[in-house]
Motif scaffolding. Structure first.
Motif, PDB file in Angstrom:
ATOM      1  N   VAL A  69       0.851  -1.201   0.000  1.00 10.98           N
ATOM      2  CA  VAL A  69       0.000   0.000   0.000  1.00 10.98           C
ATOM      3  C   VAL A  69       0.886   1.249   0.000  1.00 10.98           C
ATOM      4  CG1 VAL A  69      -1.704   1.332   1.311  1.00 10.98           C
ATOM      5  CG2 VAL A  69      -1.938  -1.159   1.141  1.00 10.98           C
ATOM      6  N   PHE A  70       1.948   1.225   0.808  1.00  9.71           N
ATOM      7  CA  PHE A  70       2.835   2.395   0.877  1.00  9.71           C
ATOM      8  C   PHE A  70       3.477   2.674  -0.478  1.00  9.71           C
ATOM      9  CE2 PHE A  70       6.802   4.630   1.589  1.00  9.71           C
ATOM     10  CZ  PHE A  70       6.364   5.694   2.366  1.00  9.71           C
ATOM     11  N   ARG A  71       3.936   1.626  -1.161  1.00  8.28           N
ATOM     12  CA  ARG A  71       4.535   1.857  -2.488  1.00  8.28           C
ATOM     13  C   ARG A  71       3.479   2.454  -3.430  1.00  8.28           C
ATOM     14  NH1 ARG A  71       8.756   1.603   0.283  1.00  8.28           N
ATOM     15  NH2 ARG A  71       9.457  -0.468   0.882  1.00  8.28           N
ATOM     16  N   GLY A  72       2.261   1.949  -3.343  1.00 12.20           N
ATOM     17  CA  GLY A  72       1.193   2.456  -4.199  1.00 12.20           C
ATOM     18  C   GLY A  72       0.863   3.915  -3.889  1.00 12.20           C
ATOM     19  N   LEU A  73       0.996   4.293  -2.625  1.00 10.29           N
ATOM     20  CA  LEU A  73       0.750   5.704  -2.274  1.00 10.29           C
ATOM     21  C   LEU A  73       1.739   6.625  -2.985  1.00 10.29           C
ATOM     22  CD1 LEU A  73      -0.038   5.476   1.567  1.00 10.29           C
ATOM     23  CD2 LEU A  73      -1.621   6.094  -0.278  1.00 10.29           C
ATOM     24  N   GLN A  74       2.946   6.131  -3.228  1.00  5.50           N
ATOM     25  CA  GLN A  74       3.923   6.959  -3.964  1.00  5.50           C
ATOM     26  C   GLN A  74       3.461   7.180  -5.396  1.00  5.50           C
ATOM     27  OE1 GLN A  74       5.940   8.252  -1.819  1.00  5.50           O
ATOM     28  NE2 GLN A  74       5.064   6.756  -0.381  1.00  5.50           N
ATOM     29  N   THR A  75       2.764   6.170  -5.943  1.00  2.00           N
ATOM     30  CA  THR A  75       2.212   6.332  -7.291  1.00  2.00           C
ATOM     31  C   THR A  75       1.105   7.385  -7.275  1.00  2.00           C
ATOM     32  OG1 THR A  75       2.773   4.054  -7.804  1.00  2.00           O
ATOM     33  CG2 THR A  75       1.112   5.094  -9.210  1.00  2.00           C
ATOM     34  N   ILE A  76       0.237   7.324  -6.266  1.00  6.05           N
ATOM     35  CA  ILE A  76      -0.825   8.342  -6.159  1.00  6.05           C
ATOM     36  C   ILE A  76      -0.200   9.740  -6.080  1.00  6.05           C
ATOM     37  CG2 ILE A  76      -2.667   9.232  -4.678  1.00  6.05           C
ATOM     38  CD1 ILE A  76      -3.456   6.366  -4.056  1.00  6.05           C
ATOM     39  N   ARG A  77       0.865   9.879  -5.285  1.00  7.25           N
ATOM     40  CA  ARG A  77       1.555  11.184  -5.208  1.00  7.25           C
ATOM     41  C   ARG A  77       1.935  11.692  -6.581  1.00  7.25           C
ATOM     42  NH1 ARG A  77       6.478  10.920  -0.935  1.00  7.25           N
ATOM     43  NH2 ARG A  77       6.944  13.019  -1.685  1.00  7.25           N
ATOM     44  N   GLN A  78       2.515  10.782  -7.380  1.00  5.16           N
ATOM     45  CA  GLN A  78       3.005  11.223  -8.698  1.00  5.16           C
ATOM     46  C   GLN A  78       1.861  11.450  -9.692  1.00  5.16           C
ATOM     47  OE1 GLN A  78       6.253   8.969 -10.326  1.00  5.16           O
ATOM     48  NE2 GLN A  78       7.453   9.054  -8.432  1.00  5.16           N
ATOM     49  N   LEU A  79       0.675  10.932  -9.387  1.00  5.99           N
ATOM     50  CA  LEU A  79      -0.464  11.180 -10.271  1.00  5.99           C
ATOM     51  C   LEU A  79      -1.126  12.523  -9.958  1.00  5.99           C
ATOM     52  CD1 LEU A  79      -2.036   7.598 -10.360  1.00  5.99           C
ATOM     53  CD2 LEU A  79      -0.855   8.785 -12.235  1.00  5.99           C
ATOM     54  N   LEU A  80      -0.844  13.047  -8.785  1.00  6.40           N
ATOM     55  CA  LEU A  80      -1.381  14.360  -8.413  1.00  6.40           C
ATOM     56  C   LEU A  80      -0.458  15.450  -8.950  1.00  6.40           C
ATOM     57  CD1 LEU A  80      -2.467  13.442  -4.800  1.00  6.40           C
ATOM     58  CD2 LEU A  80      -3.991  14.324  -6.602  1.00  6.40           C
ATOM     59  N   PRO A  81      -0.970  16.676  -9.073  1.00 13.96           N
ATOM     60  CA  PRO A  81      -0.104  17.755  -9.553  1.00 13.96           C
ATOM     61  C   PRO A  81       1.149  17.907  -8.677  1.00 13.96           C
ATOM     62  CG  PRO A  81      -2.381  18.497  -9.433  1.00 13.96           C
ATOM     63  CD  PRO A  81      -2.340  17.131  -8.809  1.00 13.96           C
ATOM     64  N   ALA A  82       2.255  18.254  -9.326  1.00 17.45           N
ATOM     65  CA  ALA A  82       3.526  18.395  -8.609  1.00 17.45           C
ATOM     66  C   ALA A  82       3.419  19.381  -7.458  1.00 17.45           C
ATOM     67  CB  ALA A  82       4.621  18.823  -9.582  1.00 17.45           C
ATOM     68  N   SER A  83       2.546  20.374  -7.621  1.00 19.67           N
ATOM     69  CA  SER A  83       2.464  21.410  -6.579  1.00 19.67           C
ATOM     70  C   SER A  83       1.951  20.858  -5.247  1.00 19.67           C
ATOM     71  CB  SER A  83       1.593  22.567  -7.058  1.00 19.67           C
ATOM     72  OG  SER A  83       0.432  22.063  -7.666  1.00 19.67           O
ATOM     73  N   PHE A  84       1.367  19.666  -5.237  1.00 18.25           N
ATOM     74  CA  PHE A  84       1.006  19.044  -3.959  1.00 18.25           C
ATOM     75  C   PHE A  84       2.252  18.832  -3.098  1.00 18.25           C
ATOM     76  CE2 PHE A  84      -3.377  17.385  -3.359  1.00 18.25           C
ATOM     77  CZ  PHE A  84      -3.959  17.994  -4.460  1.00 18.25           C
ATOM     78  N   GLU A  85       3.391  18.674  -3.758  1.00 22.93           N
ATOM     79  CA  GLU A  85       4.640  18.425  -3.021  1.00 22.93           C
ATOM     80  C   GLU A  85       5.137  19.674  -2.305  1.00 22.93           C
ATOM     81  OE1 GLU A  85       5.982  15.489  -2.738  1.00 22.93           O
ATOM     82  OE2 GLU A  85       4.932  14.376  -4.315  1.00 22.93           O
ATOM     83  N   GLY A  86       4.568  20.821  -2.644  1.00 23.12           N
ATOM     84  CA  GLY A  86       5.074  22.081  -2.100  1.00 23.12           C
ATOM     85  C   GLY A  86       4.566  22.405  -0.713  1.00 23.12           C
ATOM     86  N   LYS A  87       3.598  21.629  -0.227  1.00 17.34           N
ATOM     87  CA  LYS A  87       3.086  21.805   1.141  1.00 17.34           C
ATOM     88  C   LYS A  87       2.488  23.195   1.356  1.00 17.34           C
ATOM     89  CE  LYS A  87       4.724  17.761   2.546  1.00 17.34           C
ATOM     90  NZ  LYS A  87       3.717  16.788   2.135  1.00 17.34           N
ATOM     91  N   PHE A 136      10.743  18.140  -8.351  1.00 15.46           N
ATOM     92  CA  PHE A 136      11.977  18.501  -7.635  1.00 15.46           C
ATOM     93  C   PHE A 136      11.857  19.925  -7.087  1.00 15.46           C
ATOM     94  CE2 PHE A 136      14.469  15.690 -10.875  1.00 15.46           C
ATOM     95  CZ  PHE A 136      14.005  14.548 -10.253  1.00 15.46           C
ATOM     96  N   LYS A 137      11.351  20.828  -7.934  1.00  9.86           N
ATOM     97  CA  LYS A 137      11.240  22.224  -7.497  1.00  9.86           C
ATOM     98  C   LYS A 137      10.275  22.346  -6.323  1.00  9.86           C
ATOM     99  CE  LYS A 137      12.433  24.159 -11.973  1.00  9.86           C
ATOM    100  NZ  LYS A 137      11.779  24.288 -13.289  1.00  9.86           N
ATOM    101  N   ALA A 138       9.134  21.681  -6.442  1.00  9.50           N
ATOM    102  CA  ALA A 138       8.147  21.762  -5.355  1.00  9.50           C
ATOM    103  C   ALA A 138       8.712  21.180  -4.060  1.00  9.50           C
ATOM    104  CB  ALA A 138       6.863  21.042  -5.759  1.00  9.50           C
ATOM    105  N   MET A 139       9.557  20.163  -4.188  1.00  6.24           N
ATOM    106  CA  MET A 139      10.156  19.543  -2.998  1.00  6.24           C
ATOM    107  C   MET A 139      11.421  20.275  -2.570  1.00  6.24           C
ATOM    108  SD  MET A 139       9.699  15.408  -3.464  1.00  6.24           S
ATOM    109  CE  MET A 139      10.033  15.137  -5.177  1.00  6.24           C
ATOM    110  N   ASP A 140      11.756  21.333  -3.304  1.00  5.13           N
ATOM    111  CA  ASP A 140      12.946  22.123  -3.020  1.00  5.13           C
ATOM    112  C   ASP A 140      14.222  21.277  -3.121  1.00  5.13           C
ATOM    113  OD1 ASP A 140      14.255  24.489  -2.460  1.00  5.13           O
ATOM    114  OD2 ASP A 140      14.228  24.155  -0.280  1.00  5.13           O
ATOM    115  N   VAL A 141      14.251  20.401  -4.110  1.00  4.98           N
ATOM    116  CA  VAL A 141      15.423  19.555  -4.349  1.00  4.98           C
ATOM    117  C   VAL A 141      16.381  20.285  -5.292  1.00  4.98           C
ATOM    118  CG1 VAL A 141      16.218  17.443  -5.494  1.00  4.98           C
ATOM    119  CG2 VAL A 141      14.246  17.362  -3.963  1.00  4.98           C
ATOM    120  N   ASN A 142      17.596  20.398  -4.857  1.00  5.02           N
ATOM    121  CA  ASN A 142      18.620  21.110  -5.630  1.00  5.02           C
ATOM    122  C   ASN A 142      19.232  20.177  -6.680  1.00  5.02           C
ATOM    123  OD1 ASN A 142      20.607  23.036  -6.332  1.00  5.02           O
ATOM    124  ND2 ASN A 142      22.018  22.230  -4.765  1.00  5.02           N
ATOM    125  N   TYR A 143      18.485  19.947  -7.783  1.00  5.57           N
ATOM    126  CA  TYR A 143      18.928  18.952  -8.759  1.00  5.57           C
ATOM    127  C   TYR A 143      19.834  19.580  -9.814  1.00  5.57           C
ATOM    128  CZ  TYR A 143      15.458  20.871 -11.998  1.00  5.57           C
ATOM    129  OH  TYR A 143      14.743  21.705 -12.825  1.00  5.57           O
TER     130      TYR A 143
END
Ligand code: TNX
Length: 522
Positions: A136-154, A506-513
């Protein structure tokens, strides 16, 4: 009728709601099969319509137990900052809401394995089913990626949001998919390690290997030998103040990882790479005189005394305490680059250490040089440098973790212009890191011999989390995909497009890629 509602009025850092709305996110894939998922799932089929929502959702679990509730809370914690609304966590069978996400474990789908999951998205429901909570946890990561990236920005964003309908069936190719962080050359505190854990979890990795001791520092409190951290924990490469994890703090890291279904593998490197220990415990030296602390970057100059009984008593104390801190099955004992230990000493040393690890209820992992020794079938060898070492391991019946430096070392520079990192194994651009198959890289080593893959980050040249991120991203998602996705389902030309879509994540998560020119960034 008992009140069956399990209403978690979730502490909502409330305020958020009223505040600014970030712009709506453009990254919506109209068709589920076009979603830029990394790692790429086994199968994706599109359906008609979208799951659309605008605010809080009901999150239903099929069984009320702490495992399922904590998965529901994980999803709730993810959704709430962006939607600005409470979600309600519900038991099965209560309150028919219009829109809900159902999380369920199901004994009938054992064929997906421990980490597999099935995701069915229809206009009214998202159903995430797996054999285990881990799935279930791995699948939740898929749901995260199906949502807009801006959800990662908190931060609150403007709805409505939609996920295209369809089904995903998914499970990993390899059971071991890891990253390594060298906290010995430079020390990184618990918050940095937790961020690292969150970043690797987002790409479905399941192992964090911590390189806890080397010539330049000893980073884990050992209660029976307090001088290890009191002395050996006080410095790092370049002479900075170093640091270490108390056992309490370390346990918190282990729990944080476990909550994300990530196993921590602790490594104490030996018999070489041991100057921090030699400087802290005088009896480890031939003349009972401590060595000096070391803050350079040379390798291969230190060794434990393999013929001294004291060494093994000391190692048993260290491995015992480490085993007590480790719920996972493995203790990594290093074994690399012991250039000043003669083979005739090295070989029996590793065998005796293997016995100590086993006697403490754990399995041993060693770098590929350890295949010189007689190894038990439960032992694992980590291939980093010499293919012949890995092949010898296979001939001796042990499984291999694939970490070929020229492909999978996160501390290799991308190209000659990269400021941080090393390049002794070559330059590892994003395509070089991606375009290889663990099961065909070394002739004679096939999938059956391979436990999985790991990408190590050695930290001679990096001193903070932003520098770490610049080497780890964007390569890490590629290693996560190599571990998860079958080789026949992976093509660089197609992957690079998907990776390009992750820039906004990456930007929404503030990852310095590192914005590699090999990738068509969106
Ligand atoms: C080799 S990889 C090492 C490390 C260094 C690394 C730098 C391995 C098992 N040993 O001690 O940090 O190269 O890339």
């Amino acid at each position: 009728m008992g009140t069956k509602h399990l209403r978690f009025i979730l502490i909502l850092n409330g305020l958020l709601l009223v505040l600014t709305f970030a712009t709506a996110n453009p990254s919506f894939a109209a068709d589920l099969t076009k979603a830029a998922l990394i790692p790429k799932p086994v199968s994706v089929k599109s359906g008609a319509g979208n799951f659309e929502f605008n605010g809080g959702l009901d999150i239903r679990v099929n069984e009320v137990n702490p495992g399922m509730i904590s998965l529901a809370k994980y999803l709730d914690d993810f959704l709430t900052p962006a939607t600005g609304s409470n979600n309600v966590i519900l038991e099965p069978g209560v309150q028919k809401s219009e829109k809900y996400i159902q999380l369920e474990t199901d004994d009938a789908i054992s064929q997906l394995g421990k980490e597999g999951y099935e995701l069915t998205i229809s206009p009214g429901t998202i159903r995430l089913s797996a054999h285990t909570p881990e799935g279930v946890f791995r699948g939740l990561q898929t749901i995260r990626q199906l949502l807009p990236a801006s959800f990662e920005g908190k931060k609150p964003i403007k709805g409505p949001w939609k996920i295209p309908c369809g089904t995903i069936l998914d499970y990993p190719e390899y059971t071991y998919r890891g990253a390594m962080l060298d906290v010995a050359r430079h020390f990184f505190g618990p918050d940095d390690v937790k961020r690292f854990i969150d970043l690797i979890a987002a790409y479905k990795m399941n192992v964090l290997h911590l390189h806890l001791a080397d010539d330049q520092g000893w980073r884990i409190e050992i209660k029976s030998w307090p001088s290890l951290t009191k002395i050996g924990g006080t410095t790092q490469v370049g002479g900075g103040k170093g640091g270490f994890y108390t056992q309490e703090v370390y346990k918190e890291i282990v729990q944080y990882a476990a909550d994300r279904f990530i196993t921590i593998i602790p490594e104490i490197d030996m018999p070489g790479h041991t100057n921090a220990a030699l400087a802290s415990v005088p009896e480890l030296n031939p003349d009972n005189q401590p060595t000096k602390l070391y803050t350079g970057t040379k390798v291969g100059f230190s060794t434990l005394q393999t013929n001294k009984e004291f060494t093994y008593k000391f190692l048993n104390d260290v491995i015992r305490e480490l085993s007590e801190l480790t719920p996972g099955p493995y203790i990594h004992v290093g074994g690399d680059e012991s250039h000043v230990t003669k083979n005739e000493d090295y070989i029996p040393f590793i065998e005796r250490v293997q016995e100590i690890v086993l006697a403490n209820g754990k399995q041993m992992i060693g770098w590929d040089e350890t295949t010189l020794s007689a190894l038990k079938p439960s032992t694992v060898a980590q291939y980093w440098s010499k293919a012949e070492n890995a092949s010898r391991g296979v001939a001796k019946g042990v499984k291999i973790i694939m970490s070929p430096a020229a492909k999978a070392y996160l501390d290799m520079k991308y190209n000659p212009k990269t400021k941080l990192g090393l390049h002794w194994a070559g330059y590892v651009e994003v395509d070089t890191g991606y375009k290889w198959d663990p099961a065909t890289l070394v002739p004679g080593i096939t999938k059956e011999n391979i436990l999985g893959i790991e990408c190590p980050l050695w930290s001679e040249t990096v001193t903070n989390i932003k520098q770490i991120e610049s080497l780890v991203f964007p390569r890490l998602p590629g290693y996560a995909e190599i571990g998860w996705t079958e080789a026949t389902n992976r093509k660089w030309e197609e992957y690079r497009v998907r990776l390009g879509c992750h820039a906004e994540r990456f930007k929404a998560m503030d990852v310095n890629y590192y914005p590699s020119a090999k990738v068509p960034w969106k």
